[in-house]
Design a protein around this motif. Structure first.
Motif, mmCIF file in Angstrom:
data_model
loop_
_atom_site.group_PDB
_atom_site.id
_atom_site.type_symbol
_atom_site.label_atom_id
_atom_site.label_comp_id
_atom_site.label_asym_id
_atom_site.label_seq_id
_atom_site.Cartn_x
_atom_site.Cartn_y
_atom_site.Cartn_z
ATOM 1 N N VAL A 6 42.509 74.132 -80.845
ATOM 2 C CA VAL A 6 41.052 74.160 -80.733
ATOM 3 C C VAL A 6 40.420 73.512 -81.958
ATOM 4 C CG1 VAL A 6 39.062 75.720 -80.836
ATOM 5 C CG2 VAL A 6 40.876 76.135 -79.174
ATOM 6 N N SER A 7 40.915 73.865 -83.127
ATOM 7 C CA SER A 7 40.394 73.314 -84.379
ATOM 8 C C SER A 7 40.563 71.799 -84.421
ATOM 9 C CB SER A 7 41.102 73.964 -85.565
ATOM 10 O OG SER A 7 40.758 73.350 -86.778
ATOM 11 N N GLU A 8 41.756 71.328 -84.058
ATOM 12 C CA GLU A 8 42.022 69.895 -84.081
ATOM 13 C C GLU A 8 41.129 69.141 -83.107
ATOM 14 O OE1 GLU A 8 46.140 69.183 -83.467
ATOM 15 O OE2 GLU A 8 46.781 70.267 -85.272
ATOM 16 N N ASP A 9 40.779 69.782 -81.994
ATOM 17 C CA ASP A 9 39.953 69.137 -80.976
ATOM 18 C C ASP A 9 38.458 69.279 -81.251
ATOM 19 O OD1 ASP A 9 42.196 68.338 -79.597
ATOM 20 O OD2 ASP A 9 42.190 70.031 -78.202
ATOM 21 N N GLY A 10 38.102 69.957 -82.340
ATOM 22 C CA GLY A 10 36.699 70.103 -82.697
ATOM 23 C C GLY A 10 35.928 71.031 -81.772
ATOM 24 N N LEU A 11 36.632 71.982 -81.167
ATOM 25 C CA LEU A 11 36.010 72.951 -80.267
ATOM 26 C C LEU A 11 35.921 74.298 -80.984
ATOM 27 C CD1 LEU A 11 37.910 71.877 -77.028
ATOM 28 C CD2 LEU A 11 35.617 71.191 -77.761
ATOM 29 N N TYR A 12 35.518 75.335 -80.254
ATOM 30 C CA TYR A 12 35.397 76.662 -80.842
ATOM 31 C C TYR A 12 36.399 77.625 -80.214
ATOM 32 C CZ TYR A 12 30.953 75.543 -83.164
ATOM 33 O OH TYR A 12 29.983 75.010 -83.981
ATOM 34 N N GLY A 13 36.847 78.601 -81.014
ATOM 35 C CA GLY A 13 37.747 79.639 -80.521
ATOM 36 C C GLY A 13 37.401 80.980 -81.126
ATOM 37 N N ILE A 14 37.963 82.030 -80.551
ATOM 38 C CA ILE A 14 37.776 83.401 -81.029
ATOM 39 C C ILE A 14 39.154 84.029 -81.210
ATOM 40 C CG2 ILE A 14 36.890 85.697 -80.434
ATOM 41 C CD1 ILE A 14 34.623 84.244 -78.921
ATOM 42 N N GLY A 15 39.398 84.580 -82.393
ATOM 43 C CA GLY A 15 40.697 85.124 -82.733
ATOM 44 C C GLY A 15 40.992 86.439 -82.050
ATOM 45 N N TYR A 16 42.257 86.847 -82.121
ATOM 46 C CA TYR A 16 42.731 88.022 -81.386
ATOM 47 C C TYR A 16 43.683 88.848 -82.246
ATOM 48 C CZ TYR A 16 44.557 90.705 -77.398
ATOM 49 O OH TYR A 16 44.906 91.716 -76.526
#
Length: 321
Positions: free
Chosen positions: A227-237
Motif C-alpha cells: 500500500v505504501s509503495e503504491d501511494g495508497l492508504y492502509g489501516i494496521g491490525y
C-alpha cells in the motif's frame, strides 16, 4: 517430540535481568509456573509476538518460570505438551489461538490442578477460560477513518475469516462516515496466507480501492508495505503499524494482548479467575487505536478521539447514539 522452551536463569542473565529478581517463586497464592502453546512460531506474526511478549512480561514482573511450545496444532500434540507442562509444575496454560478451545475443554478434567486459557472462542469449562476481544468497535472506528480518507469512495477489507466482528464493524463505520462509499470485502480464509492476500490486494486495487484494512496476522504488514509503495492508504491490525509508513498507514486497530496475559495471570494468582467467556474492549484498556497519520485532518482526529471517549463512557458507537 517438540522441545520445551523455558526462560531459565541463564536466559535471564543473557537478557541482562538481575538474577535477584528471579529468586524463589514461593507464592502464597495460586500461581506456580506458566506455559503457552502456539500453532506455529512465536516470531511468525504480530499476534504471536504479542503472546510471546506477554509471557516474557509474566516472567519478569511476576517472578515465575514460564515455558512455551511451538508448532502445536493437533489434539495429540496438545495432550503431549500439556503433560510435559504438568511434569514441570505448570498450573496456568495459555493456548494462543481459538483452535485450542475444544482441546482444552476435553482434557481439562484430567488436569484438575491446571487452569486453561485460550483466545476468541465460545467453548469453556470449570477450568477453561476464553478471552475475547470485542473487535466490532475497533473495526467501526477504522471504518470511519477509511470513509473519511478515501478519494475514490472505494475501500477494501482483506479479511482472514468471515466471522471476524471487526469486518462488520468496519463496514458500518465506513457507511456511517461516508454513505456513498463502497466497501469491497474478500477473504483469505487463513491468518497467514500472504500470497493469497496479496492477490486480493491487487484485485481490489485494480477496482479503484484506495484505503485497505488487512485483518490477518501474518499478511497485514506485507499488504501495508505494498500500500505504501503504491501511494495508497492502509489501516494496521493487532499492533500499531505506523512504523511501516507514518503517512500512508492512517491508524491501526491495536489489541494489547501482552497486557491481557499479565492481567489474567494476576487474576489467576489471586484466585479470581473462573471458567467462562470473558470479553474485553476499549473500556478495559486492552483495545485502542494507534497513532493517526498526519494526513488525517486535525479536526477529524479530534472527532475520532471524541467518539472513542464517548464509546468508553456510554458503550454506544456513534451510529447507536
Amino acid at each position: 517430540m517438540r522441545s520445551l522452551k523455558k526462560f531459565s536463569i541463564v536466559l535471564l542473565a543473557i537478557l541482562g535481568i538481575s538474577l535477584l529478581l528471579y529468586g524463589c517463586t514461593g507464592y502464597d497464592d495460586n500461581l506456580q509456573k506458566v506455559g503457552m502453546l502456539v500453532e506455529h512460531s512465536v516470531h511468525d506474526n504480530a499476534w504471536s509476538k504479542e503472546g510471546y511478549q506477554g509471557l516474557r512480561t509474566i516472567n519478569e514482573e511476576l517472578d515465575t518460570e514460564v515455558y512455551y511450545k511451538e508448532g502445536i496444532q493437533t489434539k495429540q500434540e496438545v495432550i503431549e505438551a500439556v503433560e510435559e507442562f504438568a511434569n514441570n509444575g505448570v498450573n496456568l496454560v495459555f493456548g494462543h489461538s481459538n483452535t485450542y478451545g475444544k482441546y482444552f475443554v476435553e482434557i481439562a478434567p484430567s488436569y484438575p490442578e491446571m487452569h486453561f486459557v485460550y483466545f476468541n472462542g465460545g467453548e469453556f469449562g470449570e477450568d477453561v477460560t476464553s478471552l475475547n476481544f470485542n473487535s466490532h468497535a475497533m473495526g467501526f472506528f477504522a471504518g470511519m477513518v477509511a470513509g473519511k480518507m478515501t478519494d475514490t469512495d472505494e475501500v477494501a477489507v482483506i479479511g482472514a475469516f468471515e466471522w471476524q466482528p471487526e469486518i462488520e464493524g468496519f463496514y458500518e463505520g465506513v457507511k456511517y462516515q461516508n454513505p456513498t462509499a463502497n466497501v469491497h470485502i474478500r477473504y483469505v480464509n487463513s491468518w497467514n496466507d500472504t500470497k493469497k492476500a496479496m492477490r486480493l490486494y491487487e484485485q481490489m486495487r485494480d477496482e479503484n480501492a484506495d484505503v485497505f484494512y488487512p485483518t490477518g496476522d501474518l499478511y497485514s504488514a506485507q499488504v501495508l508495505k505494498e500500500v505504501s509503495e503504491d501511494g495508497l492508504y492502509g489501516i494496521g491490525y493487532v499492533t500499531d503499524q505506523s512504523s511501516i509508513d507514518e503517512e500512508q498507514v492512517l491508524t491501526s486497530t491495536v489489541q494489547h494482548v501482552s497486557d491481557l496475559y499479565v492481567r489474567i495471570t494476576e487474576k489467576f494468582n489471586e484466585s479470581k479467575l473462573r471458567g467462562g467467556v470473558l470479553t474485553f474492549d476499549f473500556q478495559d484498556g486492552v483495545i485502542s487505536m494507534g497513532e493517526f497519520s498526519p494526513d488525517i485532518p486535525e479536526d477529524f482526529q479530534e472527532k475520532m478521539n471524541g467518539a472513542i471517549e464517548s464509546y468508553e463512557e456510554t458503550d454506544l458507537l456513534p451510529n447507536e447514539q
